[in-house]
Design an enzyme around this catalytic site. Structure first.
Site, PDB file in Angstrom:
ATOM      1  N   HIS A  77     -10.517 -54.392  -6.858  1.00  0.00           N
ATOM      2  CA  HIS A  77     -12.064 -54.577  -6.661  1.00  0.00           C
ATOM      3  C   HIS A  77     -12.779 -55.153  -8.033  1.00  0.00           C
ATOM      4  O   HIS A  77     -13.798 -55.581  -7.952  1.00  0.00           O
ATOM      5  CB  HIS A  77     -12.774 -53.405  -6.289  1.00  0.00           C
ATOM      6  N   ASP A 123      -5.534 -51.261  -4.274  1.00  0.00           N
ATOM      7  CA  ASP A 123      -6.775 -51.601  -5.072  1.00  0.00           C
ATOM      8  C   ASP A 123      -5.880 -52.063  -6.638  1.00  0.00           C
ATOM      9  O   ASP A 123      -5.983 -51.326  -7.550  1.00  0.00           O
ATOM     10  CB  ASP A 123      -7.607 -50.589  -5.366  1.00  0.00           C
ATOM     11  N   GLN A 216     -18.351 -45.102 -13.384  1.00  0.00           N
ATOM     12  CA  GLN A 216     -18.410 -46.751 -13.227  1.00  0.00           C
ATOM     13  C   GLN A 216     -18.155 -47.200 -14.561  1.00  0.00           C
ATOM     14  O   GLN A 216     -18.754 -46.736 -15.660  1.00  0.00           O
ATOM     15  CB  GLN A 216     -20.012 -46.993 -12.748  1.00  0.00           C
ATOM     16  N   GLY A 217     -17.248 -48.321 -14.534  1.00  0.00           N
ATOM     17  CA  GLY A 217     -17.051 -49.056 -15.859  1.00  0.00           C
ATOM     18  C   GLY A 217     -15.579 -48.600 -16.362  1.00  0.00           C
ATOM     19  O   GLY A 217     -14.981 -49.350 -17.087  1.00  0.00           O
ATOM     20  N   ASP A 218     -15.085 -47.569 -15.497  1.00  0.00           N
ATOM     21  CA  ASP A 218     -13.699 -47.120 -15.851  1.00  0.00           C
ATOM     22  C   ASP A 218     -12.797 -47.825 -14.966  1.00  0.00           C
ATOM     23  O   ASP A 218     -11.505 -47.812 -15.145  1.00  0.00           O
ATOM     24  CB  ASP A 218     -13.640 -45.649 -15.625  1.00  0.00           C
ATOM     25  N   SER A 219     -13.399 -48.574 -13.945  1.00  0.00           N
ATOM     26  CA  SER A 219     -12.326 -49.022 -12.853  1.00  0.00           C
ATOM     27  C   SER A 219     -11.507 -49.947 -13.388  1.00  0.00           C
ATOM     28  O   SER A 219     -11.810 -50.605 -14.480  1.00  0.00           O
ATOM     29  CB  SER A 219     -13.386 -49.875 -12.010  1.00  0.00           C
TER      30      SER A 219
HETATM   31  N1  ARG Z   1     -15.613 -47.913  -8.826  1.00  0.00           N
HETATM   32  C1  ARG Z   1     -15.989 -47.678 -10.010  1.00  0.00           C
HETATM   33  C2  ARG Z   1     -15.862 -48.993 -11.158  1.00  0.00           C
HETATM   34  O1  ARG Z   1     -16.241 -49.983 -10.554  1.00  0.00           O
HETATM   35  C3  ARG Z   1     -14.981 -46.500 -10.566  1.00  0.00           C
HETATM   36  C4  ARG Z   1     -15.479 -45.162  -9.810  1.00  0.00           C
HETATM   37  C5  ARG Z   1     -14.630 -44.210 -10.016  1.00  0.00           C
HETATM   38  N2  ARG Z   1     -15.311 -42.969  -9.514  1.00  0.00           N
HETATM   39  C6  ARG Z   1     -14.798 -41.933  -9.625  1.00  0.00           C
HETATM   40  N3  ARG Z   1     -15.685 -41.069  -9.053  1.00  0.00           N
HETATM   41  N4  ARG Z   1     -13.689 -41.504 -10.047  1.00  0.00           N
HETATM   42  O2  ARG Z   1     -16.106 -48.638 -12.466  1.00  0.00           O
END
Ligand code: ARG
Length: 263
Positions: A77, A123, A216-219
């Protein structure tokens, strides 16, 4: 969006809006979220040397893990719809803002063909760098049957992402430890709202009361069990919410595909 002067793309959030899945819940914000990755503590790049910054168009986008001197494993993603020429990888930095780390461009992107933004299955993407980076690569978990995925296994997640749902990103690399949640509980947690939890290509980690999670940002960044890369930060309903664990790519499940693109 601008966060601490850095623009950060929240691709999954956008995707989930499009999918009509978690958009409303994600936009509402969490109550009582703690600071740090969420609920974590500072660490250093020396402790997790394979962790890399993954910028797009010069701005913070995602994270990744060095898995060979010129290969980075990240989330699909994070690569979907992005050209290799827009990507930059930076290793060797504890602080996002310092410029001590070595940079590499991306010459090729393999995105798992089983991935789509709606289902979020498989992913994972492998980036080929335009040079080798001098940091120790991570070792991957090689099978979905590995003990790393048993409920209760201790997962360490690291990243520069937001320290609360809807909050600011962290300049310092943070880590948090969360136990693997059994597949059936996670499937139940995510059984409403039209979204789907895929027991094969995903696993969940978190504490029932919430307060500890990636965000968000850890993805795209690493989730380690016993020092091996077991997962990739993928998605969740909000961050660190009670009864909604974080969802991670099951690296062991896709090991054959991933490793064939690492070489
Ligand atoms: N999709 C998020 C990103 O793009 C990461 C989300 C992780 N969420 C969680 N609840 N662990 O950075």
């Amino acid at each position: 969006m601008q966060v601490d002067g850095r623009s950060m793309v929240r691709r999954a959030a956008v995707a989930l809006v499009a999918a009509g899945a978690f958009a409303v819940a994600a936009a509402q914000g969490a109550s009582g979220a703690d600071p740090r990755i969420v609920g974590g503590s500072p660490t250093t790049i020396d402790e997790f040397p394979a962790t890399v910054i993954f910028n797009v168009n010069g701005a913070q986008h995602c994270a990744g893990t060095l898995v060979a001197p010129n290969k980075v494993l990240t989330a699909a993603h994070c690569t979907d719809g992005v050209q290799a020429s827009q990507m930059e990888i930076i290793g060797g930095q504890t602080k996002f803002s310092d410029t001590s780390g070595e940079k590499a461009g991306v010459s090729d992107v393999w995105q798992n063909p089983g991935f789509d933004m709606t289902g979020m299955q498989h992913d994972n993407s492998v980036l080929t760098l335009d040079k080798e980076l001098p940091y120790a690569p991570a070792t991957l978990v090689q099978s979905a049957g590995d003990a790393a995925y048993q409920a209760g296994a201790d997962v360490t997640v690291v990243g520069w992402g937001t320290t609360s749902e809807g909050g600011d990103v962290s300049d310092t690399l943070l880590k948090v430890n969360v136990p693997v949640v059994d597949n059936d509980s996670c499937a139940t947690a995510y059984s409403t709202g039209g979204n789907s939890y895929d027991k094969a290509s995903m696993f969940c980690a978190g504490v029932p009361e919430g307060g500890k999670d990636s965000c968000q940002g850890d993805s795209g960044g690493p989730a380690y069990v016993d020092g091996k890369l077991a997962g990739i930060v993928s998605w969740g309903q909000g961050c660190a919410r009670k009864d909604f664990p974080g969802v991670y790519t099951n690296v062991g499940n896709d090991y054959a595909d991933i490793s064939s693109h690492i070489g």
